[in-house]
Structure formats: structure tokens, C-alpha cells
Design an enzyme around this catalytic site. Structure first.
Site, mmCIF file in Angstrom:
data_model
loop_
_atom_site.group_PDB
_atom_site.id
_atom_site.type_symbol
_atom_site.label_atom_id
_atom_site.label_comp_id
_atom_site.label_asym_id
_atom_site.label_seq_id
_atom_site.Cartn_x
_atom_site.Cartn_y
_atom_site.Cartn_z
ATOM 1 N N CYS B 78 1.008 -1.311 0.116
ATOM 2 C CA CYS B 78 0.186 -0.057 -0.030
ATOM 3 C C CYS B 78 0.993 1.170 0.148
ATOM 4 O O CYS B 78 1.662 1.405 0.847
ATOM 5 C CB CYS B 78 -0.812 0.100 1.163
ATOM 6 S SG CYS B 78 -1.666 1.590 1.404
ATOM 7 N N VAL B 79 0.528 2.117 -0.976
ATOM 8 C CA VAL B 79 1.547 3.290 -0.879
ATOM 9 C C VAL B 79 1.226 4.365 0.087
ATOM 10 O O VAL B 79 2.503 4.671 0.615
ATOM 11 C CB VAL B 79 1.128 4.097 -2.645
ATOM 12 C CG1 VAL B 79 -0.174 4.480 -2.454
ATOM 13 C CG2 VAL B 79 2.094 5.313 -2.511
#
Lengths: 123, 119, 99
Positions: B78-79
Site C-alpha cells: 500500500c502506497v
């Protein structure tokens, strides 16, 4: 799965805010799930109920107060917020202490609802 | 059957990543498909190429990279969670990619089962 | 439905919450530190024994063995390996991890 498929997602929130990041990062997933037009339910039980407590003031701990986001959920068409009755009582709280409208459910009702879900997420 | 897996804790501190790895390996051995493994919360730390465990310990990061290579697994970090914790493309281990939370939701929609491993 | 619990009942209330909410006939899989709940003489033994009449309860054998508890599993609790874990997930319509 074909485009436009809608699944029933349930987010089970059992942890208090601020002590750990789970409540905040769970809320971020909730918002994205709504953006995918999925059927979203949120359950608050155990210490997760504290996420919805009115009057959170986080200035003193220099953390972002993310509790207003719960009020904004209906703008994302997230209206299914469930709170476990026994867990609420066990914390000396009532519905009036919560910052959003919720449906208070017995544990049996919650269990039945959870059974009907396609995806149950917990952080 | 198509599985998706979410990992919410980093390597070593918690057993979550080990359990998830052994689960994925067993699922693949049984002929199931792992649609995606999504790394969230402190789980993003599983993707750090800077990880260097002692030689007599398992290398959790390279183990994931190897499994991804052998089975063409999609390991997604997840960024937002990654940037919070200092995981970026520069220190991303092979086989992992950084993308948005939508990838988790999409995995939940497309997979037959989503299993979460955490603390 | 499959419920997955990974914490010792002496440390967290995850198992207690799971047992409170799970519907009759559900399957409960104990992994990681939750396997202590399935061992003879532990603090939650009676609680779990009562639960055996309502649920199918499994414990992950590699986690029991890692903790030196492989020979202390309560009667009525079935042990599975990781392949069995995969089968349990596949056999049930959905699952919830009580983190």
C-alpha cells in the site's frame, strides 16, 4: 468477476483509536471500498467502540483527530454502522456518547450479519 | 479456488508474515491460485530490501520475493502505508510493487476468499 | 463461516469475542499464540470445552509443536497442518480473523 460486481464487505473494528494506527488505517480502507461502490458495513465492538466516542481532542498528543471522518461516512453512502450492545454497556457508554447514528445490535444479531458477508476485514 | 491474502504486520516482530507465507505456499501446493498478497499497516515493512537477518534465521523478505518469482505472485504494498514508514521504490525488494488501497478492495472483489494475517 | 484466532486467551480477548459472536455450527481455527487455548489446564479450558458443543474447533499443529504443546491438546479439538488451514478456508463461505 464481471465489472460492476458488488460484494458485501464488513469491517470489524475492535481496537481503540490513537494507541495504535489500526483504527485510522481501517477507515482509509473503508473509504476506498465505498469508492468501488461495494456494499459496506462497519461493526464496532470491544474497544473499537471508543473510535466513535464524542469529544475527541487530540491537540495534546499532537495527533490528527480523525473522528470527524466517521460523521462524513454518509456522504460516501456508508450508512450501515453497527455497535455491539453488550460492548457498549461494558464501557459505561450509551448511544448518546457516540458521534454518529448507529444501529445497536446484540452479539447474536451481529454474528448472523457477519455470516452473510462476502468479505470480512479486520485490522 | 482464488485466494487473496492481507498482511498487517512487519516481519520478525509478529508471526503474521510467517503464517501468511506458509498459508500461501500450502495453497499453491494444493493447486489454488493466490490472486494477490496485499501488505498494509506495518506489513509494508515485509517489502524492505534493506532487511538483513542473521545468517541462521529465515529471510522473510527474500522468501516472499522467491515465492513471487516461482509462482508469478502479485505482491502489492500500500502506497500510503509505505510512505508513512519509509518504504519506497528505492528500497523495494524484488517481486513487490507499490500501489493504492484499491488493489486490496479489488482483490477482495475478485478472489473467492480473503484471509487476513495480523497482530 | 470460519473464525481465525491468533492470540492467547490470557493475553487478549480475541477468543472470547469470537466465541460471543460466532453462530452455532461455525468453525474456529486457533493459530499462533491462540493454540494455547486448546491445551489441557489452560485458563480458558472450561470456556473452550463448553464451546465444543456449539463449534468445530481446530488448532494449527505446527504452532502447537513449535511451542512444545503438541502433546497437550484437549480432547475434541482437531489439529490441522497448513494444508488443512487452506482446506478450512476453502470449505467455508467466508472467514474473519479476530486480530
Amino acid at each position: 468477476m464481471s465489472e460492476g460486481a458488488i460484494k458485501k464487505f464488513m469491517f470489524v473494528n475492535r481496537k481503540a483509536p490513537y494507541g495504535t494506527i489500526y483504527a485510522l488505517e481501517s477507515l482509509e480502507v473503508v473509504l476506498i471500498t465505498a469508492a468501488f461502490d461495494q456494499d459496506v458495513s462497519l461493526v464496532f465492538m470491544d474497544d473499537g467502540i471508543f473510535q466513535l466516542k464524542k469529544g475527541q481532542q487530540t491537540k495534546g498528543i499532537e495527533n490528527k483527530n480523525f473522528s470527524p471522518t466517521y460523521r462524513a461516512l454518509d456522504g460516501y453512502d456508508i450508512e450501515k454502522l453497527y455497535v455491539e450492545a453488550e460492548a457498549l454497556t461494558a464501557r459505561g457508554l450509551t448511544e448518546d456518547d457516540l458521534l454518529v447514528d448507529v444501529t445497536v445490535m446484540s452479539r447474536a444479531e451481529l454474528g448472523k450479519l457477519m455470516d452473510e458477508m462476502d468479505v470480512v476485514l479486520s485490522f | 479456488m482464488k485466494f487473496a491474502v492481507t498482511i498487517n504486520e512487519g516481519p520478525y516482530q509478529h508471526q503474521a508474515s510467517d503464517s501468511a507465507y506458509l498459508f500461501c505456499r500450502a495453497a499453491l501446493e494444493k493447486g489454488h491460485e493466490i490472486r494477490r498478497v496485499f501488505f498494509y499497516n506495518d506489513g509494508v515493512n515485509n517489502a524492505s530490501s534493506l532487511t538483513e537477518p542473521p545468517q541462521d534465521d529465515r529471510n522473510i523478505v527474500t522468501r516472499w520475493s522467491k515465492l513471487a518469482e516461482d509462482h508469478k505472485l502479485d505482491l502489492v504494498v500500500c502506497v500510503a502505508a509505505a510512505l508513512r514508514r519509509g518504504i519506497r521504490d528505492e528500497n523495494l525488494a524484488p517481486g513487490f510493487r507499490i500501489s493504492g488501497l484499491g488493489q486490496l478492495v479489488e482483490a477482495g472483489i475478485e478472489a473467492d476468499r480473503l484471509v487476513t494475517f495480523g497482530d | 463461516m470460519l473464525h481465525i484466532v491468533n492470540k492467547s486467551p490470557a493475553e487478549r480477548n480475541a477468543l472470547e469475542s469470537c466465541l460471543r459472536v460466532a453462530q452455532d455450527g461455525a468453525a474456529i481455527l486457533l493459530i499462533e499464540d491462540a493454540v494455547y487455548a486448546a491445551t489441557r489446564g489452560n485458563t480458558a479450558e472450561n470456556h473452550l470445552r463448553d464451546a465444543l458443543s456449539r463449534f468445530k474447533i481446530y488448532a494449527l499443529a505446527p504452532d502447537l509443536e513449535a511451542r512444545g504443546m503438541g502433546d497437550r491438546v484437549m480432547a475434541g479439538v482437531a489439529t490441522v497442518d497448513y494444508g488443512g488451514f487452506v482446506d478450512l478456508v476453502a470449505e467455508h463461505k467466508n472467514c474473519q480473523s479476530w486480530l
